[in-house]
Each structure stands twice: as structure tokens, then as C-alpha cells.
Design an enzyme around this catalytic site. Structure first.
Site: not given
Ligand SMILES: Cc1cc2nc3c(=O)[nH]c(=O)nc-3n(C[C@H](O)[C@H](O)[C@H](O)COP(=O)(O)OP(=O)(O)OC[C@H]3O[C@@H](n4cnc5c(N)ncnc54)[C@H](O)[C@@H]3O)c2cc1C
Length: 378
Positions: A129, A132, A158, A242-243, A274, A360-361, A364
Site C-alpha cells: 500500500p 508499488g 494483486i 512481464e514488461r 485534414q 508492471g512498473g 515514470e
Molecule cells: C490492475 C492492476 C493489477 C496489478 N497487479 C499486480 C500484481 O499482480 N502484483 C503486484 O505486485 N502488483 C500489482 N499491481 C500493482 C502495480 O505494480 C503498481 O500499481 C505499480 O507498481 C505502481 O505502484 P503504486 O500504484 O503503488 O504507485 P506509486 O508507487 O505510489 O506511484 C505513484 C506515482 O508516483 C510515481 N513514482 C513513484 N516512484 C517514482 C520514482 N522513483 N520516480 C518517478 N516517479 C515515481 C509513479 O510513477 C506514479 O505516477 C497491479 C496494479 C494494477 C493497477
């Protein structure tokens, strides 16, 4: 729509089979599954019987012993038909490879045949939370306790999280910071100390996503996946694949939106403007160039030489183009882009496209990975 030399007639025959199965058995139910926020288990069994699961897994482990190109065909058909719930590629090409590459013989025998038949559903639980993106900062702990490990922490978003039978959980040694304290642990869903809650969401609503609490969850030490303390290293390797999988899904989604949009604009004589022609030409050019780059990544992965940085480039570009395509899909339909059946499709495309540059990342993070590598390209 774009020329590709990736596929043989055998791949195209597989494509026909896959699309026939998806159109007959999955599409008619997809809207109901989206409303329910989950896919019934029987659909996974059906996908297994139809040969959609674990194409690349060796036959002796229950798979089809096929090439990565067979997986690519399936991913493209899922995207072409807007199937976002029964994402067999998550199970086949993202979760199963962890067990195939890192698992002991006992772990493989216990789980992989079920992955391939659809009897077992797997999930990879990395994100938490608090964020990610910062995988190295994950807080879930795995504490040695006699012959076992005790897991404590919370995972978020997840995929298939509240339906999975087996979760691959990333956790760290308590009190130890940094990447070298992270391990991967197999957690069976029915273990005491596991609590799961589905997370309702507007994008890709048929795909079950869940929050998972691990509260004093004891697993045997034999549930370690790979060597202790090497989890982060493994993750960096597997995230590349994955990516690439997500880039393939995004590219096929863009091509679908572009094809439909050209058809609609043509039917309504909008190509006479156009601006419409230029916008669609830009989109076509982006899709064409992305396709060529992605094909190179796919070819390398198929030859056993996947390139994680190239996968970041592919994911960044294809998901960016997809977001642009989805936005035009609304704008160029006017009010019909937000109302009626076409509007529902177009707005859902916009929501679903947003997921692609997050999971998947994020984009950013993709830029960060690419940017940090620039010093070495000179
Ligand atoms: C439909 C769905 C399915 C998913 N399935 C899985 C799964 O099966 N397993 C799993 O482990 N995860 C899963 N995820 C989680 C997903 O990998 C994360 O949502 C993702 O990695 C981003 O993490 P966050 O949502 O916590 O955002 P945050 O990490 O909180 O980021 C918020 C914002 O800050 C930016 N940010 C954060 N750090 C940086 C940095 N260092 N530099 C620049 N910008 C930054 C991000 O780009 C984003 O715009 C899933 C997500 C979705 C939406």
C-alpha cells in the site's frame, strides 16, 4: 494491420483456434464477470482445456513445450477481443515462469501441472500500500521460526489476489534494509494468517485485484522460492519478461483501437478533415514503429535472449501510444464517444489504457530505468 514476419502458418492456425474459443466461450460472459469483478474458476479450467495456459512450459511439467511466439499469439488475441479478466498471460507468462525457473522439483511437481490445466490459480504479490514502485523498500517481513518462516505485512493491487490458490510473496528479513534482504516465498491461500479483500476498480473490472494481509502466517522453509536473500535479483530478471508481455498486450490493444477508429471515421466521412487524417496518420506511424521495435524484443525473447531494458522501452512506448489512441477513440466519436454502446467501449478503453502505464512498473519507473542506463550506452 502491420507487416510482421514473426509468425508461421502454424501460429496463425493457433490464432484461429484461440480466437474461436474466446469468442464462443469467454466473450459472451465477460460483461457479467466485469460486473462481478471476478472470473469463475470454471473459465480457467476451460482455458486450460483449450490450450491457452502455459504454452512454453515443458510437457513433462504439464505444459505444451511451445515457443514464446505461441504465448504472443494468445496475448494478442486477448487484447484484440478486449478480454481483460481472463488474462491467461498473467498465469502462463508471468507467474508460472517463477516456479519453472526457480522452483525445486517438488515445488514444480506440486504446482505447475495445475497451473497448466487451470486447476491452480497463481498470483505474484510484490506491491504494497505505501507504494508499488519502490520494490526495494517493501516492508512485508519473513521471520525465521524453527523450521519455518513467519510472514507479516500487507500486499496491494494483486491480480487474481482473492482467487489465487498460490501466491509468490516478496518479503524481507526483519530489521534488514536493502535489496539483499528480500526473498520470494510461496504462500498457499488457505494458510492461517492469510486474509484477502477484493479491490473494486473502474479499469479492467473483470480482473480480480485484491489486498492481501499476512498476519503471523507460518509456512515451511521449503516454501522459499530460490535462494534466500536473492529475491530482488530474481524480480529484476522476471520483471523484464512481464514488461514485454504487457507491451505486447498494449500494442495489440492500440492496433485494435486504431483499426476501429479508422473504420468509424471513414464511415462518417470524418477522414475528409485534414485534422482527422493527420491525427490518425500520427497514430498509425507510432503504432507501426512500435510494432517493429516490439517485434525485435519478441524475437530476442523467443531466441532465449530477452533484454530487460528493451522491454522497458517497449512498455513505455506502446502504453503511451495506447493512451493516445484511447483518447482519440473518445474525441473522434463526438458525443457517441461517451454515450451508448460505442461510448461505453471507448470510455472503458480509456480506463483500461490507464492501467497499462501503471502496472508492471509505471511509465515514470520505465523512464528511470532507461535513464539510469544511459551512461553505459556511449
Ligand atoms: C490492475 C492492476 C493489477 C496489478 N497487479 C499486480 C500484481 O499482480 N502484483 C503486484 O505486485 N502488483 C500489482 N499491481 C500493482 C502495480 O505494480 C503498481 O500499481 C505499480 O507498481 C505502481 O505502484 P503504486 O500504484 O503503488 O504507485 P506509486 O508507487 O505510489 O506511484 C505513484 C506515482 O508516483 C510515481 N513514482 C513513484 N516512484 C517514482 C520514482 N522513483 N520516480 C518517478 N516517479 C515515481 C509513479 O510513477 C506514479 O505516477 C497491479 C496494479 C494494477 C493497477
Amino acid at each position: 494491420m502491420f507487416h510482421t514476419t514473426l509468425f508461421t502458418p502454424a501460429h496463425e492456425a493457433l490464432r484461429e483456434e484461440v480466437s474461436a474459443f474466446l469468442e464462443a466461450e469467454i466473450l459472451p460472459h465477460h460483461a457479467a464477470w466485469a460486473a462481478a469483478g471476478a472470473i469463475p474458476r470454471e473459465a480457467w479450467h476451460m482455458a486450460g482445456r483449450a490450450g491457452l495456459l502455459c504454452r512454453t512450459l515443458p510437457r513433462e511439467m504439464g505444459g505444451h513445450g511451445g515457443s514464446f511466439l505461441e504465448s504472443v499469439v494468445i496475448i494478442e488475441e486477448l487484447a484484440r477481443l478486449r478480454i481483460s479478466g481472463l488474462l491467461t498471460c498473467l498465469q502462463s507468462d508471468i507467474v508460472a515462469p517463477f516456479l519453472h525457473r526457480l522452483g525445486t522439483r517438488a515445488q514444480q511437481q506440486a504446482w505447475l501441472p495445475g497451473f497448466a490445466s487451470g486447476a491452480v490459480l497463481g498470483a505474484v504479490a510484490l506491491s504494497e500500500p505505501q507504494g508499488g514502485s519502490d520494490l526495494a523498500g517493501l516492508r512485508t517481513t519473513a521471520t525465521r521460526h524453527g523450521e519455518g518462516l513467519v510472514l507479516d505485512g500487507r500486499k496491494a493491487h494483486i491480480s487474481n489476489g482473492s482467487q489465487a490458490d498460490l501466491m509468490i510473496v516478496a518479503a524481507r528479513r526483519p530489521g534488514a534494509g536493502g535489496e539483499k534482504a528480500i526473498s520470494l516465498v510461496l504462500v498457499e491461500a488457505e494458510r492461517p494468517g492469510v486474509t484477502r479483500r477484493a479491490i473494486p476498480k473502474s479499469a479492467m473490472p473483470a480482473l480480480n485485484t485484491a489486498e492481501i494481509d499476512l498476519d503471523g502466517c507460518l509456512v515451511p522453509a521449503a516454501n522459499l522460492l530460490g535462494a534466500e536473500g536473492t529475491g530482488f535479483l530474481y524480480l529484476m530478471t522476471f520483471l523484464g519478461m512481464e514488461r514485454l508481455v504487457l507491451a505486447i498486450y498494449a500494442q495489440a490493444s492500440s492496433e485494435r483501437i486504431l483499426r476501429e477508429l479508422i473504420g468509424d471515421c471513414d464511415a462518417r466521412a470524418l477522414l475528409e478533415h485534414q485534422n482527422t487524417r493527420f491525427s490518425l496518420a500520427d497514430l498509425y506511424a507510432d503504432c507501426a514503429v512500435n510494432r517493429a521495435y516490439l517485434d525485435g524484443c519478441i524475437r530476442a525473447a523467443d531466441a532465449g535472449r530477452p533484454d530487460p531494458k528493451a522491454a522497458c522501452v517497449a512498455k513505455l512506448r506502446t502504453t503511451n501510444t495506447l493512451r493516445q489512441a484511447a483518447a482519440l477513440g473518445v474525441q473522434f466519436r463526438g458525443a457517441a464517444g461517451i454515450s451508448g454502446a460505442s461510448g461505453q467501449r471507448a470510455t472503458q478503453d480509456m480506463l483500461d489504457s490507464a492501467v497499462q502505464s501503471i502496472w508492471g512498473g509505471t511509465s515514470e519507473v520505465m523512464r528511470d530505468v532507461i535513464g539510469r542506463s544511459l551512461g553505459s550506452v556511449l
